[in-house]
Design an enzyme around this catalytic site. Structure first.
Site, short mmCIF file in Angstrom:
data_model
loop_
_atom_site.label_atom_id
_atom_site.label_comp_id
_atom_site.label_asym_id
_atom_site.label_seq_id
_atom_site.Cartn_x
_atom_site.Cartn_y
_atom_site.Cartn_z
N HIS A 186 2.19 -2.16 1.36
CA HIS A 186 3.01 -3.37 1.42
C HIS A 186 4.33 -3.19 0.69
O HIS A 186 4.36 -2.75 -0.46
CB HIS A 186 2.25 -4.54 0.79
CG HIS A 186 1.05 -4.99 1.58
ND1 HIS A 186 1.09 -6.06 2.45
CD2 HIS A 186 -0.22 -4.51 1.63
CE1 HIS A 186 -0.11 -6.23 3.00
NE2 HIS A 186 -0.93 -5.29 2.51
N HIS B 32 -1.21 1.91 5.39
CA HIS B 32 -1.41 0.58 4.81
C HIS B 32 -0.74 0.52 3.44
O HIS B 32 -1.31 0.92 2.43
CB HIS B 32 -2.90 0.27 4.70
CG HIS B 32 -3.20 -1.17 4.43
ND1 HIS B 32 -3.89 -1.96 5.31
CD2 HIS B 32 -2.89 -1.98 3.38
CE1 HIS B 32 -4.01 -3.19 4.81
NE2 HIS B 32 -3.40 -3.21 3.64
N GLU C 165 -12.43 -6.96 3.87
CA GLU C 165 -12.12 -6.70 2.47
C GLU C 165 -12.80 -7.76 1.61
O GLU C 165 -13.75 -7.47 0.89
CB GLU C 165 -10.60 -6.71 2.24
CG GLU C 165 -10.21 -6.41 0.80
CD GLU C 165 -8.71 -6.58 0.56
OE1 GLU C 165 -8.24 -6.09 -0.49
OE2 GLU C 165 -8.02 -7.21 1.39
N HIS D 168 -5.89 -7.21 8.77
CA HIS D 168 -6.65 -7.21 7.52
C HIS D 168 -8.02 -7.84 7.78
O HIS D 168 -8.11 -9.01 8.18
CB HIS D 168 -5.94 -8.06 6.45
CG HIS D 168 -4.86 -7.34 5.71
ND1 HIS D 168 -3.62 -7.07 6.26
CD2 HIS D 168 -4.82 -6.87 4.43
CE1 HIS D 168 -2.86 -6.45 5.36
NE2 HIS D 168 -3.56 -6.31 4.24
#
Length: 364
Positions: A23, A21, A212, A209
């Site tokens: 970006h 994970h 979170e 996702h």
């Protein structure tokens, strides 16, 4: 967990690592961002690389996921041209290799890179070219790293079906899976069922996702409605754990080995966890969840895999055994063929940890 040698920073840096994970648009080198922004005429909060890096960490540490995401305005501004994307993708790989990463999955949303006239397909082609150049240079330097790509659709827009088709179209060119990203609260993954249906028909892996900024309902939708094989972050799964007893959803996630892509520093920044010492990653690992350790955004969080590991060693009491477990977990859940996963574990990770003094048994 068995006893392990003392872990200093040098030992941790040399360990083989895997990250699922991370970006692309959150991992630029500050100096590169300064240089590209000046060429593009884009104003930055700081033009000194060190000052800019510090600004990112401060701005992202608001405890608010929406403000955290807003810091990407500047990185995206310099990722609109072929030249910018090529350079950033190549440097991305070289930085991973320097950090001891042997396998990584990089994610980004092609739809965020269209302002200068590139098409969705041209964005993907360009990023893949840059990643390939980085992998070639890393291999030449004796620090090989395998990088797969996850294409993200933004959960606030309506291009997920197109991005899903793009994911399938580039499956033989280095794209290994699909994700949805962006502000979680108010934008459930079930809004994108057409995209997930297409991906499942085409046998394409999916991570989402979830868990979170929003809790159990988001994770439930990701797993049970959208068929996610992994959960991006997933830290709010603890809402379905009473003490050390998992509830129905948490048990399903654990028992079906749905990997949790946990990013401790990022979670503290966005308010999903109070501190590294209190982060539930250790509890989840102890309860048998398939926990993986990740960076999320290396520029925005001022972090690296070495730093994430070192923080857990120094503030949460992790040992070499913990670090080895999350590394093997990541490779077991990687979106690449089974023989490649096995080879990385047996030929790279296990020997690397044995050299560092690991003495434990394999994990499930």
């Amino acid at each position: 967990m068995t006893a392990a040698p003392t872990l200093d920073a040098g030992t941790v840096r040399r360990l083989p690592k895997a990250v699922l994970h991370d970006h692309l648009d959150g991992g630029l080198r500050p100096a590169t961002l300064v240089e590209l922004a000046e060429a593009a005429g884009h104003p930055l909060p700081h033009t000194d690389p060190a000052g800019l890096g510090a600004w990112y960490v401060e701005a992202a540490s608001s405890g608010d996921l929406v403000r955290y995401i807003a810091t990407f305005e500047h990185t995206l501004a310099v990722m609109q041209t072929r030249e910018g994307l090529l350079r950033i993708a190549e440097e991305y790989v070289l930085d991973l290799a320097a950090d001891g990463v042997v396998y990584a999955e990089v994610r980004y949303a092609p739809e965020l890179h269209l302002r200068a006239g590139l098409t969705l397909a041209e964005v993907v082609e360009t990023v893949q070219e840059g990643l390939a150049a980085g992998m070639a240079r890393a291999a030449e330097a004796g620090t090989p790293v395998r990088v797969g790509t996850l294409l993200c659709a933004m959960r606030m827009t309506f291009l997920s079906r197109e991005v899903a088709a793009l994911t399938v179209a580039f499956r033989d060119a280095g794209v290994v899976g699909f994700d949805i990203a962006g502000a979680e609260d108010g934008f459930p993954p079930s809004d994108h069922l057409a995209a997930f249906d297409h991906l499942h028909r085409e046998n394409m892996p999916v991570t989402i996702h979830a868990g979170e900024a929003f809790g159990v309902p988001s994770i439930w939708e990701a797993v049970q409605l959208c068929g996610a094989q992994r959960i991006g972050h997933g830290v709010r799964i603890t809402d379905d754990i009473a003490g050390t007893k998992p509830g129905p959803l948490a048990s399903w996630v654990r028992d079906h080995r749905i990997a949790l892509e946990i990013c401790p520093t990022s979670n503290v920044q966005t308010g999903a966890a109070a501190s590294i010492a209190e982060h539930p990653i250790t509890l989840l690992l102890d309860l048998g969840f398939r926990v993986t350790l990740n960076t999320d955004n290396r520029l925005v969080s001022g972090t690296s895999m070495t730093r994430e590991m070192s923080l857990l060693v120094n503030e949460a009491g992790w040992t070499l055994d913990h670090l080895r477990t999350v590394t093997v977990n990541a490779l077991k859940s990687a979106f690449i063929p089974f023989p490649e996963r096995n080879a990385l574990i047996s030929d790279v990770v296990l020997p690397g940890y044995a050299a560092a003094g690991f003495s434990g048994a394999p994990t499930a």
